[in-house]
Design an enzyme around this catalytic site. Structure first.
Site, PDB file in Angstrom:
ATOM      1  CE  LYS A 205      -3.489   2.289   2.825  1.00  0.00           C
ATOM      2  NZ  LYS A 205      -4.386   2.204   3.965  1.00  0.00           N
ATOM      3  CD  GLU A 211       9.321  -5.855   7.255  1.00  0.00           C
ATOM      4  OE1 GLU A 211       9.033  -4.758   6.697  1.00  0.00           O
ATOM      5  OE2 GLU A 211       9.171  -6.065   8.469  1.00  0.00           O
ATOM      6  N   GLY A 266      -4.774  -2.005   5.216  1.00  0.00           N
ATOM      7  CA  GLY A 266      -3.957  -3.130   4.746  1.00  0.00           C
ATOM      8  C   GLY A 266      -4.607  -4.483   4.995  1.00  0.00           C
ATOM      9  NE  ARG A 267      -6.181  -4.061  11.100  1.00  0.00           N
ATOM     10  CZ  ARG A 267      -5.517  -2.902  11.206  1.00  0.00           C
ATOM     11  NH1 ARG A 267      -4.367  -2.749  10.575  1.00  0.00           N
ATOM     12  NH2 ARG A 267      -6.001  -1.917  11.934  1.00  0.00           N
ATOM     13  CD  GLU A 352      -1.429  -4.689  11.521  1.00  0.00           C
ATOM     14  OE1 GLU A 352      -2.002  -4.436  10.448  1.00  0.00           O
ATOM     15  OE2 GLU A 352      -0.247  -5.061  11.563  1.00  0.00           O
ATOM     16  CG  HIS A 383      -4.276 -36.448  16.162  1.00  0.00           C
ATOM     17  ND1 HIS A 383      -4.397 -37.659  16.803  1.00  0.00           N
ATOM     18  CD2 HIS A 383      -5.321 -36.375  15.303  1.00  0.00           C
ATOM     19  CE1 HIS A 383      -5.445 -38.307  16.328  1.00  0.00           C
ATOM     20  NE2 HIS A 383      -6.034 -37.548  15.416  1.00  0.00           N
ATOM     21  CE  LYS A 503       6.239  -0.241   9.975  1.00  0.00           C
ATOM     22  NZ  LYS A 503       5.472   0.661   9.127  1.00  0.00           N
TER      23      LYS A 503
HETATM   24  O1  F6P Z   1       2.043  -4.353   9.951  1.00  0.00           O
HETATM   25  C1  F6P Z   1       1.834  -3.014   9.637  1.00  0.00           C
HETATM   26  C2  F6P Z   1       1.304  -2.843   8.256  1.00  0.00           C
HETATM   27  O2  F6P Z   1       1.135  -1.480   8.020  1.00  0.00           O
HETATM   28  C3  F6P Z   1       0.007  -3.594   7.978  1.00  0.00           C
HETATM   29  O3  F6P Z   1      -1.110  -2.949   8.438  1.00  0.00           O
HETATM   30  C4  F6P Z   1       0.073  -3.737   6.514  1.00  0.00           C
HETATM   31  O4  F6P Z   1      -0.826  -4.705   6.080  1.00  0.00           O
HETATM   32  C5  F6P Z   1       1.511  -4.109   6.315  1.00  0.00           C
HETATM   33  O5  F6P Z   1       2.206  -3.344   7.280  1.00  0.00           O
HETATM   34  C6  F6P Z   1       2.072  -3.904   4.953  1.00  0.00           C
HETATM   35  O6  F6P Z   1       2.018  -2.553   4.546  1.00  0.00           O
HETATM   36  P1  F6P Z   1       2.203  -2.137   3.046  1.00  0.00           P
HETATM   37  O7  F6P Z   1       1.104  -2.744   2.239  1.00  0.00           O
HETATM   38  O8  F6P Z   1       2.150  -0.644   3.032  1.00  0.00           O
HETATM   39  O9  F6P Z   1       3.542  -2.636   2.583  1.00  0.00           O
END
Ligand code: F6P
Length: 537
Positions: A205, A211, A266-267, A352, A383, A503
């Site tokens: 987003k 990452e 995002g979620r 979250e 199990h 972060k």
């Molecule tokens: O974990 C924090 C967060 O902002 C989530 O809400 C989101 O889904 C994720 O990082 C990834 O963010 P982006 O889509 O901006 O890379």
């Protein structure tokens, strides 16, 4: 007014005191109609919530609490595009992504329905081209592997849904998901792949998540090294983002960017452009069926009275356990192998969204909020961890999810699977008394060990079969359940400030790894760990 001083809250506290010892054995024995009166059909979802430690009076009190805390008002504001994400001053409109109505939906003066349709068409055209082979890589080869690079909501939704709907997938295209900044994830995913046949979807987003951007840069290096040409990026990278500037900077043609909007959290973004990997896997028609399924539950949530509103009922039952029984976790137990990532997906959605301790008006809460959500598909869990649910010391409310018809019928597998699902909810609710154990001739010293207290609460959620349409309904059910709980708890379910501090500190520590001066005022533990890494890496 504070939640815990509301008369509706204190009425529930009093009710809890007089009802906490009720046993499901007695509740069922006392009311032959209990199952019927505590079950509900919403769209294709049948939910039996009768195996919960509550009476119809409990539910009445919980509905009173929902009314007193303004759940309906907040729901209406969400659907209307009000800025209910107050700390980020944003609308919360994931429901607009799957809205089936042809009417415009004006938010801040913009018809978001038209924007949504436009991106869906763009996605449909691209997905069809990849699936048909008319979109080829730099050397003219067909795309055989699609790798989604994203994390959190830009990973968990697509990976969950691609797994869930694998039955409907085009089998000559392999979907992979790389999220972790650990290079192992990317290296293992690309091992043995031909870059000429590989497409990367950068799903972010913000397009700044470390990452994802680190993985994206390494993927680009891998591709360019493999194909020996910088310009190959154009045919092997697309972006899903709200940040056109950063996408362009990365070198992706804006024509290959699929946009969405700041009102998509995002979620809650699976049904936005973030679902492109899923659309490539199952095709645009199935993707549209998924959207229509979401809309069925959105409309149910938007219009059904609280007493017949499934997300409301399940949300309030969760509150009954979290806030009055003090239960701390919630298990999600799908009896379908295709739903193997469903609990992980709901973990982010829940934790979250509602893992907060400050109310919207900035006060500290004096009550529990989101449960720890976890789970695995049945029967594997039976199990592994069910022992603790049956005979341990924790109260763990659990949702059992199953489908009436299997997608891969094979001998007696499906009836056996479903027999296990039903048996578990029966065993958890009713247990086995010491007298019953004794009557089986069990040695006296083993009776206590073989006794099951029962009274463990479960919801059973059944659907006809696992399709894009039913999956959409199921996901939306949980999204709205989370919404209801956040509304009652008076928190903002749509921000996530809790991820920021870690972060920031990681950026600082990483900077120290690269500089000569490593002594920057950490505590002695963190400093020791940093020194050890610098010495031993
Ligand atoms: O974990 C924090 C967060 O902002 C989530 O809400 C989101 O889904 C994720 O990082 C990834 O963010 P982006 O889509 O901006 O890379």
């Amino acid at each position: 007014m504070k939640l815990t001083t509301l008369p509706e809250w204190t009425a529930l506290l009093d009710h809890y005191d007089t009802h906490k010892h009720l046993h499901l054995r007695d509740l069922f024995a006392g009311d032959p109609e209990r199952a019927k009166s505590l079950s509900l059909q919403a769209g294709d979802i049948f939910a039996d919530y009768s195996k919960n430690r509550l009476t119809t009076d409990t539910l009445e009190l919980l509905f009173d609490l929902a009314r007193a805390t303004g759940v309906e008002k907040l729901r209406d504001e969400m659907f209307a595009g009000a800025h209910i994400n107050t700390t980020e001053d944003r609308a919360v409109l994931h429901t607009a992504l799957r809205r089936q109505s042809a009417d415009p939906l004006l938010v801040d003066g913009v018809d978001v329905a038209a924007d949504v349709r436009g991106v869906l068409e763009q996605m449909g055209g691209f997905a069809t081209a990849v699936r048909s082979g008319s979109w080829t890589g730099h050397t003219g080869k067909r795309i055989k592997t699609v790798i989604n690079l994203g994390i959190g909501g830009s990973d968990l939704g697509p990976v969950m849904a691609v797994n869930a709907l694998r039955y409907y997938s085009q089998r000559d295209i392999t979907l992979k998901f790389v999220s972790n900044i650990d290079s192992t994830h990317l290296v293992e995913a690309t091992r043995d792949l031909d870059p000429a046949e590989t497409l990367f979807i950068i799903a972010s987003k913000t397009f700044t998540t470390d990452e994802t951007m680190t993985n994206a840069r390494s993927a680009r290096d891998w591709l360019v090294a493999g194909l020996g040409d910088e310009t190959a990026v154009a045919k092997h990278f697309v972006a899903l983002s709200t940040n056109a500037t950063e996408v362009k900077k990365f070198g992706i043609d804006p024509a290959n960017m699929f946009g969405f909007w700041d009102w998509v959290g995002g979620r809650y973004s699976l049904t936005s452009a973030i679902g492109l990997s899923l659309m490539i896997s199952i095709g645009p028609d199935h993707f549209r069926e998924l959207l229509a399924g979401f809309d069925v539950m959105d409309e149910h949530f938007r219009t059904a009275p609280l007493e017949q509103n499934l997300p409301v009922i399940l949300g309030l039952i969760g509150i009954w356990y979290t806030n009055f029984f003090g239960s701390e976790t919630e298990a999600i137990l799908p009896y379908d192998q295709y739903l193997d990532r469903f609990a992980a997906y709901l973990q982010q959605a829940n934790m979250e969204s509602n893992g907060k301790s400050i109310t919207k008006s900035g006060q500290s809460v004096d009550y529990a909020t989101a449960p720890v959500v976890w789970g695995e598909p049945g029967t594997n869990g039976q199990h592994a961890f069910y022992q603790l649910i049956h005979q341990g010391t924790h109260l763990i409310p659990a949702d059992f999810i199953g489908f009436m018809k299997p997608l891969n019928p094979l001998g007696e597998h499906h009836p056996k699977l479903i027999a296990n699902l039903f048996a578990q909810t029966e065993a958890l609710a009713f247990g086995k008394t010491a007298a019953e154990v004794q009557s089986e001739g069990v040695a006296a010293e083993l009776v206590a060990h073989k006794t099951f207290a029962g009274n463990h609460p479960t919801n059973t959620i059944l659907m006809p079969s696992l399709t894009p349409h039913t999956l959409g309904q199921l996901i939306a059910l949980y999204e709205h359940k989370i919404f209801v709980q956040g509304a009652v708890w008076q928190i903002n379910s749509f921000d996530q400030w809790g991820v920021e501090l870690g972060k920031k500190l990681a950026t600082t520590i990483y900077g120290e790894f690269k500089s000569d001066d490593h002594k920057t005022g950490h505590d002695s533990s963190t400093q020791q760990l940093i020194d050890r890494f610098l010495d031993q890496r």
